[in-house]
Design a protein around this motif. Structure first.
Motif, PDB file in Angstrom:
ATOM      1  N   ILE A  35     -15.618   1.295 -63.298  1.00  0.00           N
ATOM      2  CA  ILE A  35     -16.159   1.011 -64.624  1.00  0.00           C
ATOM      3  C   ILE A  35     -15.284  -0.006 -65.333  1.00  0.00           C
ATOM      4  CG2 ILE A  35     -16.687   2.011 -66.892  1.00  0.00           C
ATOM      5  CD1 ILE A  35     -17.094   4.711 -65.433  1.00  0.00           C
ATOM      6  N   ASP A  36     -15.901  -1.061 -65.861  1.00  0.00           N
ATOM      7  CA  ASP A  36     -15.217  -1.957 -66.794  1.00  0.00           C
ATOM      8  C   ASP A  36     -15.176  -1.234 -68.140  1.00  0.00           C
ATOM      9  OD1 ASP A  36     -14.927  -3.909 -64.874  1.00  0.00           O
ATOM     10  OD2 ASP A  36     -16.659  -5.071 -65.529  1.00  0.00           O
ATOM     11  N   VAL A  37     -13.994  -0.836 -68.564  1.00  0.00           N
ATOM     12  CA  VAL A  37     -13.844   0.068 -69.703  1.00  0.00           C
ATOM     13  C   VAL A  37     -14.103  -0.655 -71.022  1.00  0.00           C
ATOM     14  CG1 VAL A  37     -12.243   1.558 -70.951  1.00  0.00           C
ATOM     15  CG2 VAL A  37     -12.238   1.539 -68.436  1.00  0.00           C
ATOM     16  N   ALA A  38     -14.966  -0.066 -71.849  1.00  0.00           N
ATOM     17  CA  ALA A  38     -15.152  -0.534 -73.221  1.00  0.00           C
ATOM     18  C   ALA A  38     -14.237   0.221 -74.175  1.00  0.00           C
ATOM     19  CB  ALA A  38     -16.607  -0.354 -73.651  1.00  0.00           C
ATOM     20  N   ALA A  39     -14.112   1.534 -73.957  1.00  0.00           N
ATOM     21  CA  ALA A  39     -13.271   2.359 -74.814  1.00  0.00           C
ATOM     22  C   ALA A  39     -12.826   3.598 -74.049  1.00  0.00           C
ATOM     23  CB  ALA A  39     -14.024   2.770 -76.084  1.00  0.00           C
ATOM     24  N   ALA A  40     -11.703   4.144 -74.493  1.00  0.00           N
ATOM     25  CA  ALA A  40     -11.161   5.371 -73.908  1.00  0.00           C
ATOM     26  C   ALA A  40     -10.804   6.334 -75.020  1.00  0.00           C
ATOM     27  CB  ALA A  40      -9.923   5.068 -73.068  1.00  0.00           C
ATOM     28  N   GLY A  41     -11.024   7.623 -74.792  1.00  0.00           N
ATOM     29  CA  GLY A  41     -10.663   8.634 -75.773  1.00  0.00           C
ATOM     30  C   GLY A  41      -9.199   9.017 -75.670  1.00  0.00           C
ATOM     31  N   VAL A  42      -8.593   9.314 -76.819  1.00  0.00           N
ATOM     32  CA  VAL A  42      -7.235   9.848 -76.876  1.00  0.00           C
ATOM     33  C   VAL A  42      -7.345  11.357 -77.059  1.00  0.00           C
ATOM     34  CG1 VAL A  42      -5.044   9.845 -78.131  1.00  0.00           C
ATOM     35  CG2 VAL A  42      -6.332   7.714 -77.862  1.00  0.00           C
ATOM     36  N   ASN A  43      -6.679  12.110 -76.174  1.00  0.00           N
ATOM     37  CA  ASN A  43      -6.793  13.561 -76.195  1.00  0.00           C
ATOM     38  C   ASN A  43      -5.427  14.226 -76.211  1.00  0.00           C
ATOM     39  OD1 ASN A  43      -9.809  14.270 -75.783  1.00  0.00           O
ATOM     40  ND2 ASN A  43      -9.453  12.645 -74.306  1.00  0.00           N
ATOM     41  N   ARG A  44      -5.399  15.499 -76.602  1.00  0.00           N
ATOM     42  CA  ARG A  44      -4.160  16.266 -76.635  1.00  0.00           C
ATOM     43  C   ARG A  44      -3.477  16.268 -75.273  1.00  0.00           C
ATOM     44  NH1 ARG A  44      -0.856  17.569 -80.445  1.00  0.00           N
ATOM     45  NH2 ARG A  44      -2.707  17.939 -81.733  1.00  0.00           N
ATOM     46  N   ALA A  45      -4.263  16.297 -74.198  1.00  0.00           N
ATOM     47  CA  ALA A  45      -3.667  16.281 -72.860  1.00  0.00           C
ATOM     48  C   ALA A  45      -2.859  15.018 -72.618  1.00  0.00           C
ATOM     49  CB  ALA A  45      -4.764  16.410 -71.806  1.00  0.00           C
ATOM     50  N   ASP A  46      -3.283  13.893 -73.185  1.00  0.00           N
ATOM     51  CA  ASP A  46      -2.522  12.649 -73.035  1.00  0.00           C
ATOM     52  C   ASP A  46      -1.152  12.773 -73.698  1.00  0.00           C
ATOM     53  OD1 ASP A  46      -4.973  11.776 -72.036  1.00  0.00           O
ATOM     54  OD2 ASP A  46      -5.517  10.734 -73.877  1.00  0.00           O
ATOM     55  N   VAL A  47      -1.123  13.433 -74.850  1.00  0.00           N
ATOM     56  CA  VAL A  47       0.147  13.650 -75.555  1.00  0.00           C
ATOM     57  C   VAL A  47       1.029  14.597 -74.765  1.00  0.00           C
ATOM     58  CG1 VAL A  47       1.198  14.583 -77.662  1.00  0.00           C
ATOM     59  CG2 VAL A  47      -0.876  13.172 -77.805  1.00  0.00           C
ATOM     60  N   GLN A  48       0.447  15.659 -74.218  1.00  0.00           N
ATOM     61  CA  GLN A  48       1.230  16.592 -73.412  1.00  0.00           C
ATOM     62  C   GLN A  48       1.809  15.907 -72.176  1.00  0.00           C
ATOM     63  OE1 GLN A  48       1.405  18.789 -75.957  1.00  0.00           O
ATOM     64  NE2 GLN A  48       1.376  20.442 -74.463  1.00  0.00           N
ATOM     65  N   GLN A  49       1.037  15.020 -71.573  1.00  0.00           N
ATOM     66  CA  GLN A  49       1.552  14.257 -70.442  1.00  0.00           C
ATOM     67  C   GLN A  49       2.679  13.338 -70.897  1.00  0.00           C
ATOM     68  OE1 GLN A  49      -1.428  12.257 -68.053  1.00  0.00           O
ATOM     69  NE2 GLN A  49       0.049  10.766 -67.278  1.00  0.00           N
ATOM     70  N   ALA A 101      -3.465  13.630 -88.905  1.00  0.00           N
ATOM     71  CA  ALA A 101      -4.288  13.212 -90.041  1.00  0.00           C
ATOM     72  C   ALA A 101      -5.763  13.042 -89.682  1.00  0.00           C
ATOM     73  CB  ALA A 101      -3.760  11.901 -90.618  1.00  0.00           C
ATOM     74  N   HIS A 102      -6.074  12.981 -88.401  1.00  0.00           N
ATOM     75  CA  HIS A 102      -7.427  12.641 -87.992  1.00  0.00           C
ATOM     76  C   HIS A 102      -8.342  13.868 -87.959  1.00  0.00           C
ATOM     77  CE1 HIS A 102      -5.497  14.077 -84.353  1.00  0.00           C
ATOM     78  NE2 HIS A 102      -6.701  14.263 -83.820  1.00  0.00           N
ATOM     79  N   THR A 103      -9.622  13.603 -88.074  1.00  0.00           N
ATOM     80  CA  THR A 103     -10.666  14.573 -87.743  1.00  0.00           C
ATOM     81  C   THR A 103     -11.549  13.903 -86.695  1.00  0.00           C
ATOM     82  OG1 THR A 103     -12.080  13.755 -89.539  1.00  0.00           O
ATOM     83  CG2 THR A 103     -10.652  15.616 -90.031  1.00  0.00           C
ATOM     84  N   GLY A 104     -12.061  14.675 -85.745  1.00  0.00           N
ATOM     85  CA  GLY A 104     -12.828  14.049 -84.682  1.00  0.00           C
ATOM     86  C   GLY A 104     -11.933  13.288 -83.728  1.00  0.00           C
ATOM     87  N   LYS A 105     -12.440  12.193 -83.175  1.00  0.00           N
ATOM     88  CA  LYS A 105     -11.794  11.500 -82.071  1.00  0.00           C
ATOM     89  C   LYS A 105     -11.109  10.201 -82.501  1.00  0.00           C
ATOM     90  CE  LYS A 105     -12.364  12.284 -78.198  1.00  0.00           C
ATOM     91  NZ  LYS A 105     -11.685  13.101 -77.164  1.00  0.00           N
ATOM     92  N   ILE A 106     -10.070   9.862 -81.743  1.00  0.00           N
ATOM     93  CA  ILE A 106      -9.426   8.549 -81.814  1.00  0.00           C
ATOM     94  C   ILE A 106      -9.716   7.845 -80.502  1.00  0.00           C
ATOM     95  CG2 ILE A 106      -7.205   7.340 -81.914  1.00  0.00           C
ATOM     96  CD1 ILE A 106      -6.164   9.717 -83.586  1.00  0.00           C
ATOM     97  N   LEU A 107     -10.114   6.569 -80.590  1.00  0.00           N
ATOM     98  CA  LEU A 107     -10.478   5.801 -79.403  1.00  0.00           C
ATOM     99  C   LEU A 107      -9.601   4.561 -79.262  1.00  0.00           C
ATOM    100  CD1 LEU A 107     -14.396   5.783 -79.637  1.00  0.00           C
ATOM    101  CD2 LEU A 107     -12.925   7.458 -78.491  1.00  0.00           C
TER     102      LEU A 107
END
Length: 326
Positions: A32-46, A316-322
């Motif tokens: 996939i040619d990426v347009a956007a990626a989600g930031v998740n808690r698992a990324d922070v834990q990694q 500070a966020h609600t919902g998703k950060i991309l």
């Protein structure tokens, strides 16, 4: 291609954007040619060194993307080159391209733009698999959702409401509770000011929650069991409050309750594919109809991934950060 890597464990400053080899599709995969990626808690834990990628997964963070299929491997009949898609990953999303098993790829739902679609795969798969496939939420049941204004929480509130159950949420501010209320939450609990056990029992006439979706872990374990109704199910999907705690098993047995611990990232590809098929069948029509809406709080450029993590860490966020690639 460009991709984000972690150079050691630590704060957002360890994120680095650098050039790396573009992926090639293996048998059964698409690129996939990426347009956007989600930031998740698992990324922070990694990032902080407590949640390594499963064996064989990319070291590049990122568990969900949206974009266009640029190539397909042997044996893949769908999706096709050029299709606009979103995908659930074991890693690799913070990049301009990513390879992923075709079974973990879904078409972008009609009416959702390509960037916004990146906010859907991980939360939809996590919530539907845990609340409906595992815990068996039924219409009329009360579901307590901890962290009700985050990415997981905002999806959980909407799906619980859409399937006729009663969403109850905890959050740390009135602003975040207001977000959850607008999405359908009926019981609003400020965990900084109120005891969620007392509030959920008050709201249910003393019965308690039929299902609890928990991202906190050890810190909340006993109180979650206190808050369960008879035959209640506690589903633990995060360990923000630690991994080890004591539990009153006599109380759990008296309630005929269940404590279920699950993760999504390390599951075999065939299990993830089954979950994504269920999401396509049960969740995507709700997105198309507008009953469930992806919640995007803010976007950052891929090159600003460190700033995105810093903002995520602030709470500070609600919902998703991309993260977007263009």
């Amino acid at each position: 291609m460009r991709a984000v890597f972690y150079e050691g464990a630590g704060g957002p400053e360890v994120l680095r954007l650098r050039e790396t080899d573009a992926p090639q599709p293996a048998e059964g995969e698409v690129v996939i040619d990426v347009a956007a990626a989600g930031v998740n808690r698992a990324d922070v834990q990694q990032r902080i060194g407590v949640y390594p990628p499963p064996p064989g997964a990319s070291e590049i963070p990122g568990l969900e993307v949206s974009g266009r299929v640029s190539s397909v491997g042997a044996g893949v009949t769908a999706p096709r080159v050029g299709d606009e898609v979103c995908a659930l990953l074991a890693g690799g999303g913070y990049a301009e391209q990513v390879a992923v098993p075709a079974g973990q790829v879904l078409p972008v739902p009609r009416g959702v733009d390509l960037v916004t679609a990146a906010a859907l795969p991980e939360v939809a798969a996590t919530v539907f698999s845990n609340l409906f496939m595992t815990a068996g939420v039924q219409a009329g049941e009360t579901v307590l959702i901890h962290g009700g204004s985050g990415g997981i929480g905002t999806m959980a509130v909407q799906l619980v409401d859409a399937f006729g159950a009663v969403p109850a949420v905890t959050a740390g501010s009135q602003e975040k509770l207001d977000v959850a209320r607008e999405l359908g939450a009926e019981v609003l609990i400020n965990y900084r000011e109120e005891d969620f056990v007392e509030r959920i029992k008050e709201a249910t006439g003393g019965r308690g929650a039929d299902v609890i979706l928990d991202v906190v872990g050890a810190k909340y374990l006993q109180r979650n069991v206190d808050a369960l109704a008879t035959s209640g199910r506690l589903v633990v999907i995060g360990l923000q409050g630690g991994a080890k705690a004591e539990l009153n098993l006599g109380q759990l047995m008296a309630k005929r309750g269940a404590v279920i611990g699950t993760t999504l990232r390390a599951r075999p590809a065939e299990e993830k594919a089954a979950i994504m098929r269920a999401v396509a069948e049960h969740v995507w029509p709700l997105v198309v109809s507008g009953d469930v809406k992806p919640q995007v709080h803010r976007t950052f450029a891929l090159a600003d991934a460190a700033a995105a993590h810093e903002y995520f860490d602030s709470g500070a966020h609600t919902g998703k950060i991309l993260l977007t690639t263009s």
